[in-house]
Design an enzyme around this catalytic site. Structure first.
Site, mmCIF file in Angstrom:
data_model
loop_
_atom_site.group_PDB
_atom_site.id
_atom_site.type_symbol
_atom_site.label_atom_id
_atom_site.label_comp_id
_atom_site.label_asym_id
_atom_site.label_seq_id
_atom_site.Cartn_x
_atom_site.Cartn_y
_atom_site.Cartn_z
ATOM 1 N N ASN A 16 0.832 -1.209 0.000
ATOM 2 C CA ASN A 16 0.000 0.000 0.000
ATOM 3 C C ASN A 16 0.862 1.252 0.000
ATOM 4 O O ASN A 16 0.510 2.254 -0.625
ATOM 5 C CB ASN A 16 -0.949 -0.002 1.199
ATOM 6 C CG ASN A 16 -2.261 -0.700 0.900
ATOM 7 O OD1 ASN A 16 -2.904 -0.419 -0.105
ATOM 8 N ND2 ASN A 16 -2.660 -1.618 1.765
ATOM 9 N N ARG A 67 4.367 -0.393 26.089
ATOM 10 C CA ARG A 67 3.707 0.310 24.992
ATOM 11 C C ARG A 67 3.856 1.819 25.117
ATOM 12 O O ARG A 67 4.108 2.508 24.135
ATOM 13 C CB ARG A 67 2.223 -0.053 24.949
ATOM 14 C CG ARG A 67 1.458 0.702 23.860
ATOM 15 C CD ARG A 67 -0.033 0.484 23.950
ATOM 16 N NE ARG A 67 -0.395 -0.888 23.622
ATOM 17 C CZ ARG A 67 -1.642 -1.346 23.636
ATOM 18 N NH1 ARG A 67 -2.639 -0.546 23.990
ATOM 19 N NH2 ARG A 67 -1.902 -2.596 23.316
ATOM 20 N N MET A 92 1.107 -2.581 12.135
ATOM 21 C CA MET A 92 0.480 -3.595 12.978
ATOM 22 C C MET A 92 0.739 -3.334 14.455
ATOM 23 O O MET A 92 1.239 -4.193 15.182
ATOM 24 C CB MET A 92 0.959 -4.991 12.568
ATOM 25 C CG MET A 92 0.727 -5.328 11.120
ATOM 26 S SD MET A 92 -1.025 -5.259 10.664
ATOM 27 C CE MET A 92 -1.656 -6.662 11.555
ATOM 28 N N ASN A 109 -6.292 4.905 8.490
ATOM 29 C CA ASN A 109 -5.865 3.510 8.386
ATOM 30 C C ASN A 109 -6.700 2.812 7.324
ATOM 31 O O ASN A 109 -7.816 3.234 7.013
ATOM 32 C CB ASN A 109 -6.063 2.817 9.744
ATOM 33 C CG ASN A 109 -5.643 1.351 9.722
ATOM 34 O OD1 ASN A 109 -4.592 1.009 9.190
ATOM 35 N ND2 ASN A 109 -6.462 0.487 10.312
ATOM 36 N N HIS A 111 -8.259 -1.034 6.395
ATOM 37 C CA HIS A 111 -8.574 -2.314 7.043
ATOM 38 C C HIS A 111 -9.199 -3.258 6.019
ATOM 39 O O HIS A 111 -10.062 -2.829 5.235
ATOM 40 C CB HIS A 111 -9.541 -2.081 8.201
ATOM 41 C CG HIS A 111 -9.917 -3.341 8.913
ATOM 42 N ND1 HIS A 111 -9.052 -3.987 9.776
ATOM 43 C CD2 HIS A 111 -11.055 -4.077 8.891
ATOM 44 C CE1 HIS A 111 -9.644 -5.076 10.250
ATOM 45 N NE2 HIS A 111 -10.862 -5.149 9.727
ATOM 46 N N THR A 143 -9.008 5.960 15.711
ATOM 47 C CA THR A 143 -9.475 6.364 17.033
ATOM 48 C C THR A 143 -8.933 5.369 18.050
ATOM 49 O O THR A 143 -8.268 4.396 17.702
ATOM 50 C CB THR A 143 -11.011 6.392 17.103
ATOM 51 O OG1 THR A 143 -11.513 5.064 16.846
ATOM 52 C CG2 THR A 143 -11.591 7.362 16.083
ATOM 53 N N GLU A 176 -7.695 -2.454 -2.288
ATOM 54 C CA GLU A 176 -6.954 -1.588 -1.362
ATOM 55 C C GLU A 176 -6.058 -0.633 -2.142
ATOM 56 O O GLU A 176 -5.944 0.554 -1.804
ATOM 57 C CB GLU A 176 -6.103 -2.416 -0.402
ATOM 58 C CG GLU A 176 -6.886 -3.187 0.639
ATOM 59 C CD GLU A 176 -5.969 -3.913 1.612
ATOM 60 O OE1 GLU A 176 -4.891 -3.369 1.927
ATOM 61 O OE2 GLU A 176 -6.323 -5.018 2.059
#
Length: 212
Positions: A16, A67, A92, A109, A111, A143, A176
């Site tokens: 992409n 994280r 990811m 994003n 999906h 979000t 995509e």
């Protein structure tokens, strides 16, 4: 024309990313890709960026204890670039709420399902198991909820008799590669905006729709 500055986040092969690079070379493109960041050092997308002479760096999430430490380091790196828009292209990682709120309205994003159906992983196998006849892909605002942001655009493909998850994934990937450049162009040009948690396109509520 001043072009929107795009920063792309990747984790893998970057197909992409490549379509966005190719589209950015068109004279009427409203954006330029100014930086690429991967959270995995082996990601081939880094090589794609290098071949296109786009600055690229790796921030390996495995080097961080938690994280929030990774999120803070990534935010610092992004802020150094000062992008107008942050584009997930196979990125990811689920980012924390503080990170998302910092850039909300500036992150999108893609999906591999027709959201709100099949958020999360293994979308193609789940679509086949559910027996649906239409599948596809969705571009949405990022979000704090996983794959819950307002939809910017969708492209649909039929599910054919005998399809395997790999068959379906390949057919969706073609869409995509059509949908993402179109949606990034719409956002970068100002045609698509996030207004009160809804997408507005050309001054009206709604998004892009492409048929496979």
């Amino acid at each position: 024309m001043t072009k929107a500055r795009i920063l792309v986040l990747i984790s893998g092969g970057g197909s992409n990313l490549q379509t966005l690079i190719d589209a950015s070379r068109q004279p009427d493109c409203a954006y330029e890709i100014v930086h690429v960041i991967s959270n995995r050092p082996e990601a081939y997308g880094l090589s794609r960026a290098e071949q296109a002479h786009i600055p690229a760096r790796c921030l390996d999430h495995k080097a961080f204890k938690d994280r929030s430490s990774f999120d803070a380091a990534l935010a610092q790196m992004i802020d150094e670039v000062r992008p107008d828009l942050i584009v997930y292209a196979g990125f990811m990682r689920i980012m924390g709420a503080d990170f998302v709120s910092r850039y909300e309205g500036r992150m999108i994003n893609i999906h591999p399902s027709l959201l709100p159906n099949f958020p999360g992983l293994h979308t193609h196998a789940r679509a086949l198991e559910a027996g649906v006849t239409i599948h596809g892909c969705t571009v949405h605002w990022v979000t704090a909820g996983v794959d819950e942001g307002a939809i910017i655009g969708q492209a649909a493909v039929p599910i054919l008799p005998g399809d395997t998850p790999d068959d379906l994934a390949a057919r969706v990937l073609v869409q995509e590669h059509r949908l993402y450049p179109a949606c990034v162009q719409a956002v970068a040009s100002g045609r698509a905006k996030l207004v009160d948690c809804r997408t507005w396109l050309d001054g009206r509520p709604g998004g892009l729709a492409l048929l496979g």
